[in-house]
Motif scaffolding. Structure first.
Motif, short mmCIF file in Angstrom:
data_model
loop_
_atom_site.label_atom_id
_atom_site.label_comp_id
_atom_site.label_asym_id
_atom_site.label_seq_id
_atom_site.Cartn_x
_atom_site.Cartn_y
_atom_site.Cartn_z
N GLN A 282 5.75 14.17 -0.42
CA GLN A 282 5.97 12.76 -0.19
C GLN A 282 4.68 12.12 0.30
O GLN A 282 3.90 12.73 1.02
CB GLN A 282 7.06 12.55 0.86
N LEU A 283 4.49 10.89 -0.08
CA LEU A 283 3.32 10.13 0.34
C LEU A 283 3.80 8.87 1.04
O LEU A 283 4.85 8.33 0.71
CB LEU A 283 2.46 9.77 -0.87
N GLU A 284 3.02 8.40 2.01
CA GLU A 284 3.35 7.17 2.73
C GLU A 284 2.14 6.25 2.74
O GLU A 284 1.01 6.71 2.88
CB GLU A 284 3.73 7.46 4.18
N VAL A 285 2.42 4.97 2.60
CA VAL A 285 1.39 3.95 2.65
C VAL A 285 1.93 2.82 3.52
O VAL A 285 3.10 2.48 3.46
CB VAL A 285 1.06 3.41 1.24
N SER A 286 1.06 2.23 4.36
CA SER A 286 1.45 1.13 5.26
C SER A 286 0.91 -0.20 4.75
O SER A 286 -0.19 -0.27 4.20
CB SER A 286 0.89 1.36 6.66
N PHE A 287 1.69 -1.26 4.99
CA PHE A 287 1.31 -2.62 4.62
C PHE A 287 1.69 -3.56 5.75
O PHE A 287 2.66 -3.31 6.46
CB PHE A 287 2.01 -3.06 3.33
N LYS A 288 0.96 -4.65 5.89
CA LYS A 288 1.28 -5.64 6.91
C LYS A 288 2.49 -6.47 6.52
O LYS A 288 3.30 -6.84 7.36
CB LYS A 288 0.10 -6.58 7.17
N LEU A 289 2.60 -6.80 5.25
CA LEU A 289 3.65 -7.70 4.78
C LEU A 289 4.66 -6.96 3.90
O LEU A 289 4.31 -6.07 3.15
CB LEU A 289 3.04 -8.86 3.99
N LYS A 290 5.90 -7.42 4.01
CA LYS A 290 6.97 -6.78 3.25
C LYS A 290 6.75 -6.92 1.74
O LYS A 290 6.96 -5.97 0.99
CB LYS A 290 8.33 -7.40 3.63
N ASN A 291 6.32 -8.11 1.29
CA ASN A 291 6.15 -8.30 -0.15
C ASN A 291 5.03 -7.39 -0.70
O ASN A 291 5.11 -6.95 -1.85
CB ASN A 291 5.90 -9.76 -0.51
N GLN A 292 4.01 -7.09 0.11
CA GLN A 292 2.97 -6.14 -0.32
C GLN A 292 3.56 -4.75 -0.51
O GLN A 292 3.26 -4.06 -1.48
CB GLN A 292 1.85 -6.07 0.70
N ALA A 293 4.42 -4.36 0.43
CA ALA A 293 5.08 -3.05 0.34
C ALA A 293 5.99 -2.99 -0.89
O ALA A 293 6.00 -1.99 -1.61
CB ALA A 293 5.88 -2.77 1.61
N GLU A 294 6.74 -4.06 -1.14
CA GLU A 294 7.63 -4.10 -2.30
C GLU A 294 6.84 -4.05 -3.61
O GLU A 294 7.23 -3.34 -4.54
CB GLU A 294 8.50 -5.35 -2.26
N ASP A 295 5.75 -4.78 -3.66
CA ASP A 295 4.91 -4.77 -4.86
C ASP A 295 4.35 -3.38 -5.13
O ASP A 295 4.35 -2.89 -6.26
CB ASP A 295 3.75 -5.77 -4.73
N PHE A 296 3.88 -2.73 -4.06
CA PHE A 296 3.31 -1.38 -4.21
C PHE A 296 4.39 -0.40 -4.67
O PHE A 296 4.15 0.41 -5.57
CB PHE A 296 2.69 -0.91 -2.90
N ALA A 297 5.56 -0.47 -4.06
CA ALA A 297 6.65 0.44 -4.43
C ALA A 297 7.02 0.26 -5.90
O ALA A 297 7.21 1.24 -6.63
CB ALA A 297 7.87 0.20 -3.53
N GLY A 298 7.10 -0.99 -6.34
CA GLY A 298 7.41 -1.26 -7.75
C GLY A 298 6.33 -0.73 -8.68
O GLY A 298 6.62 -0.15 -9.73
N LYS A 299 5.07 -0.90 -8.28
CA LYS A 299 3.94 -0.43 -9.09
C LYS A 299 3.99 1.09 -9.23
O LYS A 299 3.82 1.62 -10.33
CB LYS A 299 2.63 -0.86 -8.43
#
Length: 150
Positions: free
Chosen positions: A38-55
């Motif tokens: 498993q890999l984890e990445v942190s983001f300040k904003l929720k939409n950045q996290a959602e965009d990354f997850a989708g990508k």
């Protein structure tokens, strides 16, 4: 499927959901889905996290996902690892080493594999054709390069 959540924070505003310290985390598995990978990445904003997850999920679905830890490896290291795998005839190894030394290393040898784009490879092929190499030769070099990435 990637999971997105907000990390708990110990600051006084955390209970009011207005804390700006709480980063959004994305946790996802590599394309093989192996446990422990498993890999984890942190983001300040929720939409950045959602965009990354989708990508990440799209890249896994179409087969273009590259592990961020592996993308930092030098092309030369990946090449040498690829040559050491399998059972090849000495003449085949000599041919592959010649292609690498003459045509691949000068362009990609010192670069990380994550920095090499399809545009870079297309330009490399065009450069070989412009140098007067036969189309079949250029294609053979491309096939060798492509095999090292698989």
């Amino acid at each position: 499927m990637a999971k997105i959540w907000k990390v708990d924070c110990a600051c006084p505003k955390a209970k009011k959901s207005i804390c700006r310290h709480k980063p959004w985390k994305v946790r996802y598995r590599d394309p093989g889905g192996r446990v422990g990978k498993q890999l984890e990445v942190s983001f300040k904003l929720k939409n950045q996290a959602e965009d990354f997850a989708g990508k990440v999920e799209r890249e896994k679905a179409v087969g273009t996902y590259i592990d961020p830890k592996q993308s930092g490896r030098l092309m030369e290291d990946v090449w040498n690892e690829w040559l050491s795998i399998g059972n090849r005839e000495p003449s085949t190894l000599a041919s592959y080493r010649g292609v690498y030394r003459k045509h691949i290393e000068p362009v990609f040898g010192g670069r990380t594999i994550g920095s090499i784009t399809s545009q870079d490879i297309a330009e490399w092929r065009a450069g070989q054709e412009a140098a007067g190499l036969a189309p079949a030769t250029v294609h053979r070099h491309y096939v060798v390069l492509k095999a090292a990435f698989i």
